[in-house]
Design a protein around this motif. Structure first.
Motif, PDB file in Angstrom:
ATOM      1  N   LEU A 212      41.138  20.098  53.229  1.00 10.38           N
ATOM      2  CA  LEU A 212      41.229  21.557  53.189  1.00 10.38           C
ATOM      3  C   LEU A 212      42.062  22.047  54.374  1.00 10.38           C
ATOM      4  CD1 LEU A 212      37.433  22.174  52.527  1.00 10.38           C
ATOM      5  CD2 LEU A 212      39.273  22.133  50.831  1.00 10.38           C
ATOM      6  N   THR A 213      42.876  23.063  54.116  1.00 13.28           N
ATOM      7  CA  THR A 213      43.694  23.661  55.168  1.00 13.28           C
ATOM      8  C   THR A 213      43.620  25.168  55.047  1.00 13.28           C
ATOM      9  OG1 THR A 213      45.231  21.789  55.082  1.00 13.28           O
ATOM     10  CG2 THR A 213      46.018  23.800  56.161  1.00 13.28           C
ATOM     11  N   ALA A 214      43.365  25.827  56.167  1.00 10.85           N
ATOM     12  CA  ALA A 214      43.385  27.294  56.229  1.00 10.85           C
ATOM     13  C   ALA A 214      44.350  27.692  57.340  1.00 10.85           C
ATOM     14  CB  ALA A 214      41.994  27.849  56.510  1.00 10.85           C
ATOM     15  N   VAL A 215      45.135  28.743  57.089  1.00  9.10           N
ATOM     16  CA  VAL A 215      46.192  29.164  58.001  1.00  9.10           C
ATOM     17  C   VAL A 215      45.929  30.597  58.475  1.00  9.10           C
ATOM     18  CG1 VAL A 215      48.691  29.517  58.247  1.00  9.10           C
ATOM     19  CG2 VAL A 215      47.821  27.646  56.819  1.00  9.10           C
ATOM     20  N   VAL A 216      46.150  30.816  59.758  1.00 11.86           N
ATOM     21  CA  VAL A 216      45.988  32.141  60.363  1.00 11.86           C
ATOM     22  C   VAL A 216      47.061  33.085  59.825  1.00 11.86           C
ATOM     23  CG1 VAL A 216      46.075  33.419  62.550  1.00 11.86           C
ATOM     24  CG2 VAL A 216      44.923  31.203  62.445  1.00 11.86           C
ATOM     25  N   LEU A 217      46.685  34.338  59.627  1.00 15.73           N
ATOM     26  CA  LEU A 217      47.595  35.370  59.155  1.00 15.73           C
ATOM     27  C   LEU A 217      48.830  35.433  60.054  1.00 15.73           C
ATOM     28  CD1 LEU A 217      47.845  37.652  57.021  1.00 15.73           C
ATOM     29  CD2 LEU A 217      46.819  39.177  58.708  1.00 15.73           C
ATOM     30  N   ASN A 218      49.988  35.412  59.437  1.00 18.47           N
ATOM     31  CA  ASN A 218      51.271  35.456  60.149  1.00 18.47           C
ATOM     32  C   ASN A 218      51.436  34.324  61.155  1.00 18.47           C
ATOM     33  OD1 ASN A 218      52.057  37.828  58.763  1.00 18.47           O
ATOM     34  ND2 ASN A 218      50.874  39.054  60.215  1.00 18.47           N
ATOM     35  N   ARG A 219      50.663  33.263  60.967  1.00 15.88           N
ATOM     36  CA  ARG A 219      50.714  32.060  61.821  1.00 15.88           C
ATOM     37  C   ARG A 219      50.551  32.388  63.305  1.00 15.88           C
ATOM     38  NH1 ARG A 219      51.744  27.169  58.432  1.00 15.88           N
ATOM     39  NH2 ARG A 219      51.143  26.216  60.372  1.00 15.88           N
ATOM     40  N   GLN A 220      49.762  33.429  63.585  1.00 14.68           N
ATOM     41  CA  GLN A 220      49.486  33.765  64.982  1.00 14.68           C
ATOM     42  C   GLN A 220      48.687  32.619  65.613  1.00 14.68           C
ATOM     43  OE1 GLN A 220      47.748  37.674  65.682  1.00 14.68           O
ATOM     44  NE2 GLN A 220      48.389  38.258  63.624  1.00 14.68           N
TER      45      GLN A 220
ATOM     46  N   MET B 251      44.352  23.399  65.004  1.00 16.62           N
ATOM     47  CA  MET B 251      45.655  23.657  65.597  1.00 16.62           C
ATOM     48  C   MET B 251      45.696  25.119  66.039  1.00 16.62           C
ATOM     49  SD  MET B 251      47.176  20.736  65.361  1.00 16.62           S
ATOM     50  CE  MET B 251      48.941  21.056  65.510  1.00 16.62           C
ATOM     51  N   PRO B 252      46.690  25.516  66.826  1.00 16.45           N
ATOM     52  CA  PRO B 252      46.730  26.908  67.293  1.00 16.45           C
ATOM     53  C   PRO B 252      46.720  27.947  66.166  1.00 16.45           C
ATOM     54  CG  PRO B 252      48.208  25.580  68.601  1.00 16.45           C
ATOM     55  CD  PRO B 252      47.721  24.704  67.468  1.00 16.45           C
ATOM     56  N   ASP B 253      47.295  27.616  64.987  1.00 10.22           N
ATOM     57  CA  ASP B 253      47.398  28.616  63.928  1.00 10.22           C
ATOM     58  C   ASP B 253      46.844  28.158  62.570  1.00 10.22           C
ATOM     59  OD1 ASP B 253      49.333  26.792  63.239  1.00 10.22           O
ATOM     60  OD2 ASP B 253      50.973  28.243  63.133  1.00 10.22           O
ATOM     61  N   HIS B 254      46.115  27.053  62.550  1.00  9.75           N
ATOM     62  CA  HIS B 254      45.514  26.583  61.296  1.00  9.75           C
ATOM     63  C   HIS B 254      44.513  25.464  61.590  1.00  9.75           C
ATOM     64  CE1 HIS B 254      48.792  23.650  61.813  1.00  9.75           C
ATOM     65  NE2 HIS B 254      48.105  22.830  61.021  1.00  9.75           N
ATOM     66  N   PHE B 255      43.773  25.080  60.568  1.00  3.20           N
ATOM     67  CA  PHE B 255      42.939  23.889  60.716  1.00  3.20           C
ATOM     68  C   PHE B 255      43.025  23.038  59.459  1.00  3.20           C
ATOM     69  CE2 PHE B 255      39.674  26.824  58.956  1.00  3.20           C
ATOM     70  CZ  PHE B 255      39.098  26.041  57.958  1.00  3.20           C
ATOM     71  N   HIS B 256      42.804  21.743  59.648  1.00  2.10           N
ATOM     72  CA  HIS B 256      42.698  20.775  58.566  1.00  2.10           C
ATOM     73  C   HIS B 256      41.288  20.205  58.635  1.00  2.10           C
ATOM     74  CE1 HIS B 256      47.012  20.767  57.843  1.00  2.10           C
ATOM     75  NE2 HIS B 256      47.207  20.592  59.141  1.00  2.10           N
ATOM     76  N   TRP B 257      40.668  20.034  57.466  1.00  2.00           N
ATOM     77  CA  TRP B 257      39.277  19.602  57.422  1.00  2.00           C
ATOM     78  C   TRP B 257      39.106  18.653  56.246  1.00  2.00           C
ATOM     79  CZ3 TRP B 257      34.951  23.579  55.960  1.00  2.00           C
ATOM     80  CH2 TRP B 257      33.683  23.086  56.310  1.00  2.00           C
ATOM     81  N   LEU B 258      38.807  17.413  56.527  1.00  2.77           N
ATOM     82  CA  LEU B 258      38.542  16.401  55.507  1.00  2.77           C
ATOM     83  C   LEU B 258      37.039  16.339  55.313  1.00  2.77           C
ATOM     84  CD1 LEU B 258      39.817  14.150  53.706  1.00  2.77           C
ATOM     85  CD2 LEU B 258      39.372  12.577  55.626  1.00  2.77           C
TER      86      LEU B 258
ATOM     87  N   LYS C  30      35.650  30.607  56.735  1.00  2.00           N
ATOM     88  CA  LYS C  30      36.676  31.490  57.276  1.00  2.00           C
ATOM     89  C   LYS C  30      36.075  32.808  57.762  1.00  2.00           C
ATOM     90  CE  LYS C  30      40.524  31.791  54.882  1.00  2.00           C
ATOM     91  NZ  LYS C  30      41.442  31.862  53.709  1.00  2.00           N
ATOM     92  N   SER C  31      35.107  33.334  57.040  1.00  2.00           N
ATOM     93  CA  SER C  31      34.444  34.579  57.453  1.00  2.00           C
ATOM     94  C   SER C  31      33.691  34.390  58.766  1.00  2.00           C
ATOM     95  CB  SER C  31      33.494  35.049  56.357  1.00  2.00           C
ATOM     96  OG  SER C  31      32.787  36.187  56.786  1.00  2.00           O
ATOM     97  N   ARG C  32      32.957  33.295  58.859  1.00  2.00           N
ATOM     98  CA  ARG C  32      32.194  33.013  60.081  1.00  2.00           C
ATOM     99  C   ARG C  32      33.138  32.925  61.282  1.00  2.00           C
ATOM    100  NH1 ARG C  32      28.790  28.994  58.420  1.00  2.00           N
ATOM    101  NH2 ARG C  32      27.086  30.472  58.312  1.00  2.00           N
ATOM    102  N   ILE C  33      34.265  32.257  61.102  1.00  2.00           N
ATOM    103  CA  ILE C  33      35.234  32.123  62.191  1.00  2.00           C
ATOM    104  C   ILE C  33      35.819  33.491  62.551  1.00  2.00           C
ATOM    105  CG2 ILE C  33      37.482  31.168  62.846  1.00  2.00           C
ATOM    106  CD1 ILE C  33      36.708  28.758  60.929  1.00  2.00           C
ATOM    107  N   ALA C  34      36.194  34.277  61.547  1.00  2.00           N
ATOM    108  CA  ALA C  34      36.805  35.586  61.795  1.00  2.00           C
ATOM    109  C   ALA C  34      35.858  36.519  62.539  1.00  2.00           C
ATOM    110  CB  ALA C  34      37.244  36.220  60.476  1.00  2.00           C
TER     111      ALA C  34
ATOM    112  N   TRP D 278      42.785  35.457  58.697  1.00  2.00           N
ATOM    113  CA  TRP D 278      43.320  34.399  57.836  1.00  2.00           C
ATOM    114  C   TRP D 278      44.298  34.902  56.787  1.00  2.00           C
ATOM    115  CZ3 TRP D 278      42.225  29.905  59.776  1.00  2.00           C
ATOM    116  CH2 TRP D 278      41.041  29.743  60.502  1.00  2.00           C
ATOM    117  N   GLN D 279      45.248  34.035  56.422  1.00  2.00           N
ATOM    118  CA  GLN D 279      46.031  34.268  55.222  1.00  2.00           C
ATOM    119  C   GLN D 279      45.077  34.171  54.036  1.00  2.00           C
ATOM    120  OE1 GLN D 279      49.286  31.508  54.786  1.00  2.00           O
ATOM    121  NE2 GLN D 279      50.304  32.209  56.638  1.00  2.00           N
ATOM    122  N   HIS D 280      45.430  34.809  52.946  1.00  2.00           N
ATOM    123  CA  HIS D 280      44.623  34.717  51.737  1.00  2.00           C
ATOM    124  C   HIS D 280      44.621  33.279  51.240  1.00  2.00           C
ATOM    125  CE1 HIS D 280      43.897  38.971  51.259  1.00  2.00           C
ATOM    126  NE2 HIS D 280      45.155  39.182  51.584  1.00  2.00           N
TER     127      HIS D 280
END
Length: 152
Positions: free
Chosen positions: A24-32, A65-72, A88-92, A106-108
């Motif tokens: 799984l990969t989630a990316v921060v909005l606008n890669r901030q 990572m600074p602007d995303h995470f990978h999770w196996l 993602k909600s908990r992190i935000a 997060w990006q959608h």
């Protein structure tokens, strides 16, 4: 805007199967680079660990990572969209509260890839945790503090 235009494609054909292993990969909005420091990165780690404690996923490897995470993960008693929405909600919420900020983090959507049985999980984990090395953030994987894998 491109990520929003094609976000619906991230959901097309998505299937959740308990016991299946997913990357799984989630990316921060606008890669901030919101997770550029250890403290903010640990908020992501805490959310991943909480999902595991709740019995939703077994973490096999991850990197923040600074602007995303990978999770196996090995998926447990939840559907992928619910797991990622909760995480993602908990992190935000935690990040916004901690940093005194407001607004979306997060990006959608998110990216998921089911791992085939014949794939070498340790090789996938090594690829994940080597992200900071490939990104030029460190010279050795061990120098980066925001990763873990059950094999390493």
């Amino acid at each position: 805007m491109t990520e929003l235009k094609h976000a619906h494609r991230l959901r097309t054909g998505r299937y959740s199967e308990p016991g299946q292993i997913y990357l799984l990969t989630a990316v921060v909005l606008n890669r901030q680079p919101l997770f550029h420091d250890f403290k903010s990165g640990r908020l992501v780690v805490d959310a991943l660990k909480t999902a595991e404690q709740e019995g939703f996923a077994t973490s096999l490897a991850w990197v923040v990572m600074p602007d995303h995470f990978h999770w196996l993960i090995e998926l447990q008693n939840i559907q992928l969209p619910s797991l990622m929405a909760r995480t993602k909600s908990r992190i935000a919420v935690t990040l916004n509260r901690s940093a005194g900020r407001q607004g979306p983090v997060w990006q959608h959507g998110y990216h998921d890839r089911a791992i085939r049985k014949e794939e070498d999980l340790q090789a996938v984990a090594r690829y994940i945790v080597a992200n900071p090395l490939r990104a030029g953030l460190v010279e050795r994987v061990g120098d980066y503090p925001l990763w873990d894998a059950i094999w390493l």
